[in-house]
Design a protein around this motif. Sequence first.
Motif, PDB file in Angstrom:
ATOM      1  N   ILE A 227     -13.094  -0.810   3.411  1.00  0.00           N
ATOM      2  CA  ILE A 227     -12.315  -1.409   3.651  1.00  0.00           C
ATOM      3  C   ILE A 227     -13.257  -2.374   5.323  1.00  0.00           C
ATOM      4  N   MET A 228     -13.745  -0.740   5.627  1.00  0.00           N
ATOM      5  CA  MET A 228     -13.921  -0.664   7.396  1.00  0.00           C
ATOM      6  C   MET A 228     -15.118  -1.810   7.377  1.00  0.00           C
ATOM      7  N   TYR A 229     -15.887  -1.335   6.859  1.00  0.00           N
ATOM      8  CA  TYR A 229     -17.036  -2.860   6.371  1.00  0.00           C
ATOM      9  C   TYR A 229     -16.747  -4.089   6.888  1.00  0.00           C
ATOM     10  N   MET A 230     -15.390  -3.837   5.913  1.00  0.00           N
ATOM     11  CA  MET A 230     -15.155  -6.220   6.018  1.00  0.00           C
ATOM     12  C   MET A 230     -14.071  -6.075   7.383  1.00  0.00           C
TER      13      MET A 230
ATOM     14  N   ILE B 128     -24.079  -3.491  -3.993  1.00  0.00           N
ATOM     15  CA  ILE B 128     -23.776  -4.357  -4.518  1.00  0.00           C
ATOM     16  C   ILE B 128     -22.273  -4.430  -3.975  1.00  0.00           C
ATOM     17  N   PHE B 129     -21.718  -2.979  -3.708  1.00  0.00           N
ATOM     18  CA  PHE B 129     -19.978  -3.650  -2.582  1.00  0.00           C
ATOM     19  C   PHE B 129     -20.739  -3.813  -0.932  1.00  0.00           C
ATOM     20  N   ILE B 130     -21.770  -3.963  -0.741  1.00  0.00           N
ATOM     21  CA  ILE B 130     -21.856  -3.860   0.406  1.00  0.00           C
ATOM     22  C   ILE B 130     -21.897  -6.032  -0.046  1.00  0.00           C
ATOM     23  N   SER B 131     -22.702  -6.664  -0.797  1.00  0.00           N
ATOM     24  CA  SER B 131     -22.160  -8.220  -0.988  1.00  0.00           C
ATOM     25  C   SER B 131     -21.357  -7.896  -0.937  1.00  0.00           C
ATOM     26  N   MET B 132     -20.605  -7.866  -1.969  1.00  0.00           N
ATOM     27  CA  MET B 132     -18.828  -8.531  -1.801  1.00  0.00           C
ATOM     28  C   MET B 132     -17.809  -8.014  -1.026  1.00  0.00           C
TER      29      MET B 132
ATOM     30  N   VAL C  89     -15.386 -11.054   2.817  1.00  0.00           N
ATOM     31  CA  VAL C  89     -15.273 -11.296   4.566  1.00  0.00           C
ATOM     32  C   VAL C  89     -15.409 -12.456   5.206  1.00  0.00           C
ATOM     33  N   ILE C  90     -16.490 -13.298   4.701  1.00  0.00           N
ATOM     34  CA  ILE C  90     -17.134 -14.664   5.385  1.00  0.00           C
ATOM     35  C   ILE C  90     -16.084 -15.738   4.376  1.00  0.00           C
ATOM     36  N   TYR C  91     -15.536 -15.942   3.406  1.00  0.00           N
ATOM     37  CA  TYR C  91     -14.562 -16.390   2.673  1.00  0.00           C
ATOM     38  C   TYR C  91     -13.391 -16.617   3.557  1.00  0.00           C
ATOM     39  N   LEU C  92     -13.117 -15.284   3.958  1.00  0.00           N
ATOM     40  CA  LEU C  92     -11.652 -15.181   4.691  1.00  0.00           C
ATOM     41  C   LEU C  92     -11.203 -15.775   5.779  1.00  0.00           C
TER      42      LEU C  92
END
Length: 544
Positions: A24-27, A131-135, A140-143
């Motif tokens: 979440i922090m990364y996002m 995988i977590f980072i890619s997802m 984030v990009i989509y939002l």
Amino acid sequence: MYFIILTIYQYSKASFFKILLLAIMYMLINFIFFTYASVAFHSSKSYAFKGGEVLLFMVVISLWVYSLYSIKIECSKFSQNYLKELKINVIHRLDTVAYDQLESYSIASIQTLLTSDISQCLMAFKKIGAIFISMSTSVVIYLFLVTSHINWLCFLMISMFFVFTPLTFEIFKRKLSFYLLNHKQHEKKLFSNYLAYFLSIRLFVMNVNFNHRFVFFISSKYARFIQQCEKFDSLFTLINSFSNASFYVMIFLVSIFGLQSQFSGLSLALLIYGLKMIQNTYTQYSSVFLAKKIIKDLQSLSHDLNASSNSCFPVEFCSLPTKLTVSNVVYTYRDSMSNDAFHIGPVNLSLQSGKCLFVTGHNGSGKSTLMKIVTGLYSPNSGEIRVDNSLVRGVNPHYRSLFSAVFDDVSFIEGFSYLDQPKMIRRAENMLAVLNLDHVVTIKDGSFSTIHLSKGQLKRLALVLAYALDRPFYIFDEWAAEQDPFFRKWFYQQFIPQLKRQGKAVMVITHDDRFFHLADELLELDSGHSIESQPHVLTPLMTT
């Protein structure tokens, strides 16, 4: 993917929530960066940063690096601990399982599962962080893109773009899984063929024709293996190609509907980046799918071993028992592949302190099977085994520990501490000298200095270990068969009498009829799978 995430949650909720918070922090940090980049790209003026803003930027970028690093490290730590616990749980249960049940699993399969398979699983789990980072990045990009483009048509196209790749993988998932499992099965067959080849290498080296035929044999096997690889790779590559084509389809749609003004260069760059992130997530599909299967196999094996251990009756016996009695024992083993049944019994015998029993019979008569029954590796179908007056029931680790045995196949683990008591070490060192091994093998911290010995020397080293353990019952399976005449005579004429003088009960499986007169009792098993009626009652030959 969901299986891996669920596995993390079930195994360690602390690890799961830590990874989730880091994601979440990364996002959030990514969203901040994308927002800033959008503002900067659309601004026509340069912006003079103040000192506090530069400091804030440095803090945010540090948090971004920390979250990226921590997600990967936390996932790596989880994978190591989780797989270690699975393996240890399997190994921990082995001493409470009937050996014939263990054989039914195929020891080679368990070995593969705990070595090469677990290595593949570990590689897959280490990719969980990626995988977590890619997802997280793709979400984030989509939002960001959705909130940046209010037009409903833009929203629809962006949503379709981000859904297309996952949807394509889901549609073809069953087919991908089928090809992947076939590929894995062919890989295991190849491994077993290579293993069998090297175990019987002398036969092939001595027969050139065999070796040439094996080349053709393994080539045909390898061709089928490659065929399965190509099927999976072809479908996987086709899906990726369609996924990449979705970007150009979207550009085409943007031009048709005249939405060029709605998409900046940054938006297109983020679309490409988002597509790559989604593909990165699904590119790990093969690794994660195999990891899922391996974990389920390990969990299933562990569950079966746990269920089997419920039949374990760890009743302790007297530390110095004097007699073991086998009464009307019957054992039947059915080969799972050929469905052929091997039958032994009913058989009666006894091992007494200070006495020696010889067991003889033709090859295939059941001598080694009887040895496994007596030592508690196999549980009889009927009949009973008693130690003094105590009945042995089911799988009993304490009963097994009453025996020092040397089996036909001998192997050691290099560097493993077999001897943990000074008395054991003294007995082992004395026997090393007697067996002329003291110039080759020494003992340090309870382990043998080398295990790289000839087959005959390994058998002697196994005898050293059996003697050092100092158990009340000793059993030897054709120990003298691979020894020279000197040590063969020493075994029968000096070593066995020495054990008897020490009050040990001894059982020797042997074909050496020249030494039968040295036995207190003789049990002969008939050729084939049954036992003749006459040898059921032991015939005293000589009392020493």
